[in-house]
Design a protein around this motif. Structure first.
Motif, PDB file in Angstrom:
ATOM      1  N   TYR A 137       0.815  -1.219   0.000  1.00  0.00           N
ATOM      2  CA  TYR A 137       0.000   0.000   0.000  1.00  0.00           C
ATOM      3  C   TYR A 137       0.853   1.276   0.000  1.00  0.00           C
ATOM      4  N   ILE A 145       0.700   4.371   5.683  1.00  0.00           N
ATOM      5  CA  ILE A 145      -0.476   4.010   4.893  1.00  0.00           C
ATOM      6  C   ILE A 145      -1.701   4.548   5.615  1.00  0.00           C
ATOM      7  N   GLU A 149      -6.676   1.544   4.343  1.00  0.00           N
ATOM      8  CA  GLU A 149      -5.877   0.573   3.593  1.00  0.00           C
ATOM      9  C   GLU A 149      -5.481  -0.594   4.493  1.00  0.00           C
ATOM     10  N   ASP A 152      -8.476  -2.685   4.690  1.00  0.00           N
ATOM     11  CA  ASP A 152      -8.633  -3.419   3.425  1.00  0.00           C
ATOM     12  C   ASP A 152      -7.739  -4.652   3.410  1.00  0.00           C
TER      13      ASP A 152
END
Length: 262
Positions: A137, A145, A149, A152
């Motif tokens: 990422y 990050i 993210e 995710d």
């Protein structure tokens, strides 16, 4: 030949120069593309892991046991199923192959590119693994990050958060209030909640087991660590020698200056 007959023809001279320039550009592009061709990937793998011919043959034979098309290629999903991993892990496995490619894109999954990716990924230690996952990422290398993210990523490792441990960890986790996460914080989560990133390490262990076996990789990693320590010791001795020589030169220079003043 035409230029030799008409050496003073400026138009013809420019045409020849342009043709040579284009030919040189084509050769350069071919060389650049050739860096990632299957043959070179196999040579890279053999040298990177210091493989014998028999060991390289064994790794290639394991690759051939995976279902592949008529051109000897496989898909990421084929490889994921070969590892007996859920297809939800395909995005992560895809990233493994992308990181082993010079173009940072997923190469053709033939024997060369597959074994190259396996060689690189299976040699990663814990800290290197985390950096690899984080870099997925942190593409530009900023060192952080976004929280979304991070979530995710956990969604890929733990689809729909069916794992009760993951749910509890997320509830207990104190996500950064500014919405971004540093690599240090990322490492801290791994120490506190190791099961969050366990699926990534599980993939690595399965790859090791399928290709050459866990014991083989253990010996390979131990040998690598031994060589690494030898290199560090050599560098340390060289640094100490250079420091001694530097101090001696300084002493001699100081003595000469003192003699000059006397």
């Amino acid at each position: 030949d035409m230029l030799a007959k008409s050496p003073n023809d400026s138009i013809l001279f420019n045409m020849v120069q342009e043709a040579e320039r284009r030919l040189r550009d084509i050769h350069l592009r071919e060389e650049e593309q050739g860096k990632d061709i299957p043959g070179d990937d196999l040579v890279y793998t053999k040298q990177f892991l210091a493989l014998s011919k028999a060991e390289l043959y064994k790794m290639k034979s394991t690759f051939k046991s995976i279902n592949f098309d008529q051109k000897g290629r496989i898909s990421v999903d084929d490889f994921v199923m070969f590892l007996r991993e859920p297809l939800t892990m395909s995005p992560f496995v895809k990233q493994i192959f992308a990181l082993s490619s010079q173009t940072n894109t997923v190469p053709i999954l033939d024997a060369g590119s597959t074994l190259k990716a396996i060689a690189i990924f299976c040699m990663l230690g814990c800290s290197e693994m985390l950096k690899c996952i984080f870099a997925w990422y942190d593409i530009k290398g900023f060192g952080y990050i976004e929280n979304r993210e991070f979530l995710d990523l956990l969604g890929i490792f733990h689809p729909k958060h069916r794992d009760d441990r993951v749910v509890r960890s997320l509830k207990n986790a104190d996500l950064p209030v500014d919405g971004t996460m540093s690599f240090g914080k990322f490492e801290d989560y791994n120490r506190k909640y190791p099961h969050l990133f366990y699926p990534a390490f599980r993939v690595r262990e399965k790859m090791r087991d399928k290709f050459m076996g866990l014991h083989w990789w253990k010996r390979k990693l131990a040998k690598y660590e031994e060589v690494r320590k030898q290199v560090q010791e050599h560098d340390k001795r060289e640094d100490e020698r250079e420091n001694r020589e530097r101090q001696q030169r300084y002493k001699v220079s100081k003595d000469l200056m003192k003699q000059g003043t006397d």
